[in-house]
Design a protein around this motif. Sequence first.
Motif, PDB file in Angstrom:
ATOM      1  N   SER A 167      59.475  44.810  60.793  1.00 34.23           N
ATOM      2  CA  SER A 167      59.191  44.880  59.353  1.00 34.23           C
ATOM      3  C   SER A 167      58.510  43.595  58.922  1.00 34.23           C
ATOM      4  CB  SER A 167      60.485  45.069  58.563  1.00 34.23           C
ATOM      5  OG  SER A 167      61.075  46.301  58.888  1.00 34.23           O
ATOM      6  N   LEU A 168      57.380  43.754  58.233  1.00 39.57           N
ATOM      7  CA  LEU A 168      56.560  42.632  57.798  1.00 39.57           C
ATOM      8  C   LEU A 168      56.176  42.803  56.343  1.00 39.57           C
ATOM      9  CD1 LEU A 168      53.933  42.975  60.653  1.00 39.57           C
ATOM     10  CD2 LEU A 168      55.771  41.305  60.633  1.00 39.57           C
ATOM     11  N   LYS A 169      55.686  41.727  55.756  1.00 44.84           N
ATOM     12  CA  LYS A 169      55.008  41.791  54.466  1.00 44.84           C
ATOM     13  C   LYS A 169      53.652  41.132  54.685  1.00 44.84           C
ATOM     14  CE  LYS A 169      59.225  41.399  51.782  1.00 44.84           C
ATOM     15  NZ  LYS A 169      60.023  40.472  50.958  1.00 44.84           N
ATOM     16  N   VAL A 170      52.596  41.798  54.222  1.00 46.03           N
ATOM     17  CA  VAL A 170      51.232  41.338  54.479  1.00 46.03           C
ATOM     18  C   VAL A 170      50.522  41.109  53.151  1.00 46.03           C
ATOM     19  CG1 VAL A 170      49.075  41.921  55.621  1.00 46.03           C
ATOM     20  CG2 VAL A 170      51.214  42.744  56.571  1.00 46.03           C
ATOM     21  N   GLU A 171      49.761  39.992  53.081  1.00 42.24           N
ATOM     22  CA  GLU A 171      48.960  39.735  51.882  1.00 42.24           C
ATOM     23  C   GLU A 171      47.726  38.927  52.252  1.00 42.24           C
ATOM     24  OE1 GLU A 171      51.256  37.265  49.057  1.00 42.24           O
ATOM     25  OE2 GLU A 171      52.633  36.963  50.717  1.00 42.24           O
ATOM     26  N   PHE A 172      46.669  39.113  51.473  1.00 45.38           N
ATOM     27  CA  PHE A 172      45.432  38.363  51.657  1.00 45.38           C
ATOM     28  C   PHE A 172      44.957  37.915  50.292  1.00 45.38           C
ATOM     29  CE2 PHE A 172      40.777  38.024  52.024  1.00 45.38           C
ATOM     30  CZ  PHE A 172      40.714  37.065  53.025  1.00 45.38           C
ATOM     31  N   TRP A 173      44.781  36.603  50.145  1.00 47.08           N
ATOM     32  CA  TRP A 173      44.352  36.036  48.874  1.00 47.08           C
ATOM     33  C   TRP A 173      42.942  35.504  49.012  1.00 47.08           C
ATOM     34  CZ3 TRP A 173      47.433  36.899  44.852  1.00 47.08           C
ATOM     35  CH2 TRP A 173      48.767  37.226  45.128  1.00 47.08           C
ATOM     36  N   LYS A 174      42.062  35.969  48.165  1.00 46.91           N
ATOM     37  CA  LYS A 174      40.659  35.533  48.165  1.00 46.91           C
ATOM     38  C   LYS A 174      40.577  34.062  47.758  1.00 46.91           C
ATOM     39  CE  LYS A 174      36.334  36.419  45.768  1.00 46.91           C
ATOM     40  NZ  LYS A 174      35.707  37.172  44.692  1.00 46.91           N
ATOM     41  N   ALA A 175      39.776  33.310  48.478  1.00 45.41           N
ATOM     42  CA  ALA A 175      39.547  31.909  48.120  1.00 45.41           C
ATOM     43  C   ALA A 175      38.645  31.859  46.896  1.00 45.41           C
ATOM     44  CB  ALA A 175      38.895  31.162  49.279  1.00 45.41           C
ATOM     45  N   THR A 176      39.039  31.090  45.922  1.00 45.35           N
ATOM     46  CA  THR A 176      38.230  30.949  44.719  1.00 45.35           C
ATOM     47  C   THR A 176      37.938  29.475  44.485  1.00 45.35           C
ATOM     48  OG1 THR A 176      40.227  30.895  43.357  1.00 45.35           O
ATOM     49  CG2 THR A 176      39.138  33.017  43.596  1.00 45.35           C
ATOM     50  N   PRO A 177      36.708  29.152  44.089  1.00 48.65           N
ATOM     51  CA  PRO A 177      36.396  27.753  43.808  1.00 48.65           C
ATOM     52  C   PRO A 177      37.118  27.305  42.546  1.00 48.65           C
ATOM     53  CG  PRO A 177      34.523  29.150  43.307  1.00 48.65           C
ATOM     54  CD  PRO A 177      35.570  30.030  43.910  1.00 48.65           C
ATOM     55  N   GLY A 178      37.461  26.046  42.512  1.00 50.93           N
ATOM     56  CA  GLY A 178      38.140  25.531  41.338  1.00 50.93           C
ATOM     57  C   GLY A 178      38.431  24.054  41.475  1.00 50.93           C
ATOM     58  N   VAL A 179      39.338  23.606  40.670  1.00 51.11           N
ATOM     59  CA  VAL A 179      39.707  22.201  40.638  1.00 51.11           C
ATOM     60  C   VAL A 179      41.124  22.064  41.168  1.00 51.11           C
ATOM     61  CG1 VAL A 179      40.128  20.222  39.128  1.00 51.11           C
ATOM     62  CG2 VAL A 179      38.226  21.770  38.660  1.00 51.11           C
TER      63      VAL A 179
END
Length: 187
Positions: free
Chosen positions: A139-151
């Motif tokens: 059993s796993l939890k999977v996520e992918f977060w897009k890289a966003t430019p910022g400060v």
Amino acid sequence: MAGRFVLSLVSASGVRGKDSSLQPYLKVKFGDAKIADSKSKATKSKTAKKAKAGGLVSFDNEKLVFDVHDPTSLADKEGKCFVEISLYDDNFFSDPVLCAARLDVTDIVQRPFFHGDGPKPVTVDLHNPGSTVDNGTLSLKVEFWKATPGVFRMIASKGVALRNVGSMLDKQDPYVYLSLGDKQAAK
């Protein structure tokens, strides 16, 4: 699309080895290269607490993080992106591979999460190495977060138990050294 792939390890169940108990850990490879390939580097989880063979093994939601700069470089010839997972039994002399799985994460990488989305729970069938014989589930939890430019802003608010590196008459002037990737900043 660049971003951060996070794999949270929840638990494994029904895994059997040669011993009556297991001290399992996982090796995970994100992308097309095989774990057994000596040139590929797999990420290793912490060894879980001892459990009975065939019972429930908890990985305490340990997170394995992969920073993805170019997802197309991780895809196979058909454009699919996989996570290769191998479960090992931590023994004194050698650590046998008990089972393995391959998880298709193409959709997750192509459609990143947004704030408010939680990790996607996934259950993967584990198989004996080199065969299709079932040997439990993971059993796993999977996520992918897009890289966003910022400060990026960091505020150091308190220093505790700082070491005195000079004589008693010297005035201390502590500072923070910060590096983020290949960018560096000081003071």
